[in-house]
Design an enzyme around this catalytic site. Structure first.
Site, PDB file in Angstrom:
ATOM      1  N   ASP A 135       0.843  -1.194   0.000  1.00 27.15           N
ATOM      2  CA  ASP A 135       0.000   0.000   0.000  1.00 27.15           C
ATOM      3  C   ASP A 135       0.880   1.246   0.000  1.00 27.15           C
ATOM      4  O   ASP A 135       2.042   1.202   0.399  1.00 27.15           O
ATOM      5  CB  ASP A 135      -0.892   0.033   1.246  1.00 27.15           C
TER       6      ASP A 135
HETATM    7  N1  URA Z   1      -1.133  -6.015   3.755  1.00 28.41           N
HETATM    8  C1  URA Z   1      -1.656  -4.768   3.813  1.00 28.41           C
HETATM    9  O1  URA Z   1      -2.698  -4.539   4.408  1.00 28.41           O
HETATM   10  N2  URA Z   1      -0.974  -3.769   3.187  1.00 28.41           N
HETATM   11  C2  URA Z   1       0.202  -3.958   2.552  1.00 28.41           C
HETATM   12  O2  URA Z   1       0.776  -2.997   2.024  1.00 28.41           O
HETATM   13  C3  URA Z   1       0.724  -5.253   2.501  1.00 28.41           C
HETATM   14  C4  URA Z   1       0.033  -6.271   3.112  1.00 28.41           C
END
Ligand code: URA
Length: 269
Positions: A135
């Site tokens: 993310d």
């Molecule tokens: N899980 C998440 O919620 N976000 C990420 O960036 C990676 C794994």
């Protein structure tokens, strides 16, 4: 309403051409092969082809999807290049902010731009594929490769490659909560696999997953009543992040084969 699937450009081009793709495990199309071999990244390769600067087996080639094999002779601006390439993998320490997407409609910057800004000239000619997603606000280990087979291997759920995340959360999870995370939860998109879960500090959970569903860590911790405040990935397989934020390094062959469990297919002789 069902979304209409767009036919990929390479497939349209292959249909127009008909049979005649060179044999071999690494039969490929021109722009992709140039990016994998480190001659030109795909966007620059498409431009060079459009400008008539690329020759394939002695003739100017104007089709970015022209089929090529490991033995095809390719010249760019008159200079001959081999299309055989070793598999490269890089670790990059992603800062919070950039997106792991090629497109960036909000103009926040992409990890591809951040990576290119720190790569030396000898690694600039490759097309770098991100190995999975993080993310925008997640920091930590993001792998890149010039090899799509490696990307597929490392991201396929069947590979069961463990990814270790460190999440600072609201509240202080109990041992019972960690047990629920370990045994698997049911999220909107189905049950999660068995996971590793431990506390590093009263409000810091280390979660190890062998799958990579969308926002999975955040959704799992939300589901047990501990929303994530910050999220960091520190390991993928046995490859542990060891560079400063914004920096990169190449992985050794051993890290690729043992750490990620990837054995590249040999190029045809
Ligand atoms: N899980 C998440 O919620 N976000 C990420 O960036 C990676 C794994």
């Amino acid at each position: 309403m069902a979304r209409k699937q767009r036919t990929p450009r390479w497939l349209e081009a292959a249909r127009r051409r008909g049979p005649g793709v060179p044999e071999g495990a690494r039969a490929d199309w021109l722009t992709r092969a140039l990016g994998r071999a480190g001659v030109l990244p795909r966007a620059q390769a498409e431009q060079a082809i459009g400008e008539g600067r690329v020759e394939v087996d002695g003739r100017v080639e104007k089709d970015p999807f022209a089929p090529v094999g490991a033995r095809t002779r390719v010249r760019v601006d008159g200079v001959e290049h081999a299309l055989t390439a070793r598999v490269w993998a890089l670790m990059f320490h992603k800062p919070a902010g950039p997106v792991v997407h090629g497109s960036d409609p909000e103009g926040v910057g992409t990890v591809f731009e951040r990576l290119r800004a720190v790569l030396p000239p000898e690694l600039q000619g490759f097309e770098w594929y991100a190995v999975g997603r993080l993310d925008r606000d997640t920091t930590g280990l993001l792998l890149f490769s010039n090899d799509e087979q490696l990307v597929r291997h490392a991201t396929a759920p069947e590979t069961h490659l463990p990814k270790r995340y460190v999440a600072r959360v609201e509240g202080a999870p109990t041992e019972e909560t960690l047990g629920r995370l370990r045994m698997g939860l049911t999220l909107e998109d189905g049950p999660t696999r068995l996971a590793g879960a431990a506390l590093r500090e009263p409000d810091v959970v280390v979660l190890t997953l062998t799958e990579g569903r969308h926002h999975q860590v955040k959704r799992m911790l939300e589901a047990v009543g501990h929303p994530v405040l910050t999220l960091h990935r520190e390991a993928v397989g046995e490859v542990v992040l060891d560079v400063a934020e914004g920096a990169f390094r190449t992985l050794t062959d051993e890290e690729v084969t043992e750490g990620l469990g990837f054995r590249p297919e040999a190029d045809p002789a």
